[in-house]
Design an enzyme around this catalytic site. Sequence first.
Site, PDB file in Angstrom:
ATOM      1  N   GLN A   1      -5.743   5.460 -11.445  1.00  0.00           N
ATOM      2  CA  GLN A   1      -4.852   4.318 -11.700  1.00  0.00           C
ATOM      3  C   GLN A   1      -5.646   3.047 -12.021  1.00  0.00           C
ATOM      4  OE1 GLN A   1      -4.632   6.441  -9.152  1.00  0.00           O
ATOM      5  NE2 GLN A   1      -2.551   6.698  -8.419  1.00  0.00           N
TER       6      GLN A   1
ATOM      7  N   ASP B   1       1.109   0.349   0.355  1.00  0.00           N
ATOM      8  CA  ASP B   1       2.261   1.255   0.253  1.00  0.00           C
ATOM      9  C   ASP B   1       3.144   1.163   1.488  1.00  0.00           C
ATOM     10  OD1 ASP B   1      -0.032   2.550  -1.478  1.00  0.00           O
ATOM     11  OD2 ASP B   1       1.932   3.092  -2.292  1.00  0.00           O
TER      12      ASP B   1
ATOM     13  N   ALA C   1       4.288   1.414  -4.940  1.00  0.00           N
ATOM     14  CA  ALA C   1       5.337   1.322  -3.916  1.00  0.00           C
ATOM     15  C   ALA C   1       6.532   0.438  -4.312  1.00  0.00           C
ATOM     16  CB  ALA C   1       4.718   0.870  -2.594  1.00  0.00           C
TER      17      ALA C   1
ATOM     18  N   ASN D   1      -2.609   2.367   2.160  1.00  0.00           N
ATOM     19  CA  ASN D   1      -2.715   2.143   0.711  1.00  0.00           C
ATOM     20  C   ASN D   1      -3.509   3.290   0.092  1.00  0.00           C
ATOM     21  OD1 ASN D   1      -2.192   0.409  -1.597  1.00  0.00           O
ATOM     22  ND2 ASN D   1      -4.377  -0.053  -1.614  1.00  0.00           N
TER      23      ASN D   1
ATOM     24  N   ARG E   1       8.262  11.400  -2.493  1.00  0.00           N
ATOM     25  CA  ARG E   1       6.941  10.959  -2.022  1.00  0.00           C
ATOM     26  C   ARG E   1       7.137  10.308  -0.640  1.00  0.00           C
ATOM     27  NH1 ARG E   1       3.157   7.913  -6.082  1.00  0.00           N
ATOM     28  NH2 ARG E   1       1.591   8.963  -4.812  1.00  0.00           N
TER      29      ARG E   1
HETATM   30  O1  MRU Z   1      -0.080   6.927  -5.826  1.00  0.00           O
HETATM   31  P1  MRU Z   1       0.343   5.599  -6.374  1.00  0.00           P
HETATM   32  O2  MRU Z   1      -0.213   5.289  -7.711  1.00  0.00           O
HETATM   33  O3  MRU Z   1       1.849   5.419  -6.306  1.00  0.00           O
HETATM   34  O4  MRU Z   1      -0.298   4.559  -5.341  1.00  0.00           O
HETATM   35  C1  MRU Z   1      -0.135   3.195  -5.561  1.00  0.00           C
HETATM   36  C2  MRU Z   1      -0.904   2.372  -4.621  1.00  0.00           C
HETATM   37  O5  MRU Z   1      -1.537   2.850  -3.704  1.00  0.00           O
HETATM   38  C3  MRU Z   1      -0.801   0.889  -4.785  1.00  0.00           C
HETATM   39  O6  MRU Z   1      -1.979   0.281  -4.378  1.00  0.00           O
HETATM   40  C4  MRU Z   1       0.345   0.385  -3.907  1.00  0.00           C
HETATM   41  O7  MRU Z   1       1.526   1.070  -4.196  1.00  0.00           O
HETATM   42  C5  MRU Z   1       0.564  -1.059  -4.056  1.00  0.00           C
HETATM   43  S1  MRU Z   1       1.384  -1.394  -5.574  1.00  0.00           S
HETATM   44  C6  MRU Z   1       1.881  -2.996  -5.695  1.00  0.00           C
END
Ligand code: MRU
Length: 338
Positions: free
Chosen positions: A195, A236, A48, A245, A89
């Site tokens: 991730q 997020d 995010a 999240n 997104r």
């Molecule tokens: O789908 P993504 O990889 O963009 O999702 C990311 C997350 O859910 C993270 O936990 C969130 O963005 C926090 S990042 C500091």
Amino acid sequence: MQTRTIEWRDGTVLTIDQSKLPWETVTLEMKSCGDVAEAIKTMKIRGAPLLGAAAAFALALTASHSKRKSKEELIYELEKAAEILKSTRPTGVNLFWAADRILAKARNFSGSAEDLAAFVVEEAKKIADEDVAANRMIGKFGAELIIDGDVVLTHCNAGALATVEYGTALGVIRAAWEQGKKISVIATETRPKLQGARLTTYELKRDGIPVTLITDNMVGYVMYKRMASKVIVGADRIVQDAVINKIGTFTIAVLAKEHDIPFYVAAPKSTFDLAHKSSDVIIEERKPEEVTHIGSLRIAAEGVNALNPAFDITPLDYVTAIICESGILYKKDFDKFK
Ligand code: MRU
């Protein structure tokens, strides 16, 4: 050398292609808003706070390469670019926050089109710098919660790669580690995009912070056996009643509550969206192939349906505290969110 996850350099934006990590470190050079939007859609850029900085730099690219004749024409171009970015997104709020911040300032700007273009570039750099400063403060406050011997479970990647630098959840872990605290981390792999396995373990390994990888369905066992003492995740979007999240966060929060394990969320204020509640938020649905396949390998029978929500909703009741750049917010503070 590139030290930040995203950088403005001579009219281009540089970032690391996260879809290739940990196998290859490939620098992506983006020259237009379209390039950035494509990188966001394909998750070469993700997380995010990083999406917020990327949106800001995408508008900076639009402004600095514009053939505008007037300030009004440039503002119109920026509005069109922001629409493209906002269609990439839907769930993480930082992207919307950064685009709206720049648009609001551009609309109030008095000066020539050329001055406005330079202003937008500076504003984007400021957004990136603020993210770094916020993460450092989150680390400083959050590290107070961490003691020697802690084993911190984290989900997805809320590290330097998900931000401009340092990280939110991993920023807290990093700060505690830098203070000499003897800690270790359990990282969930985070199906379907992995991730945790691909990015979190990579970052922590690089910094020499001990990390153990588990599959997402091991969290209950790990908690039952008291193998994790705290949970820290990123966010997020934080709304009046919940933290949104990565998918799987809610499951971990329920298990943490059941086992009396503190569940912390680390996020900058740019992730707070207190004008909304969870029912207002669009949860991104990604393509089923991310679930029926691992990479290009199909793991389910042909034609099988799959569900693929990218995020879930954790009611604030499950959250012990939220760590942001202003300090640590506890349950009594959550009441002021409404
Ligand atoms: O789908 P993504 O990889 O963009 O999702 C990311 C997350 O859910 C993270 O936990 C969130 O963005 C926090 S990042 C500091």
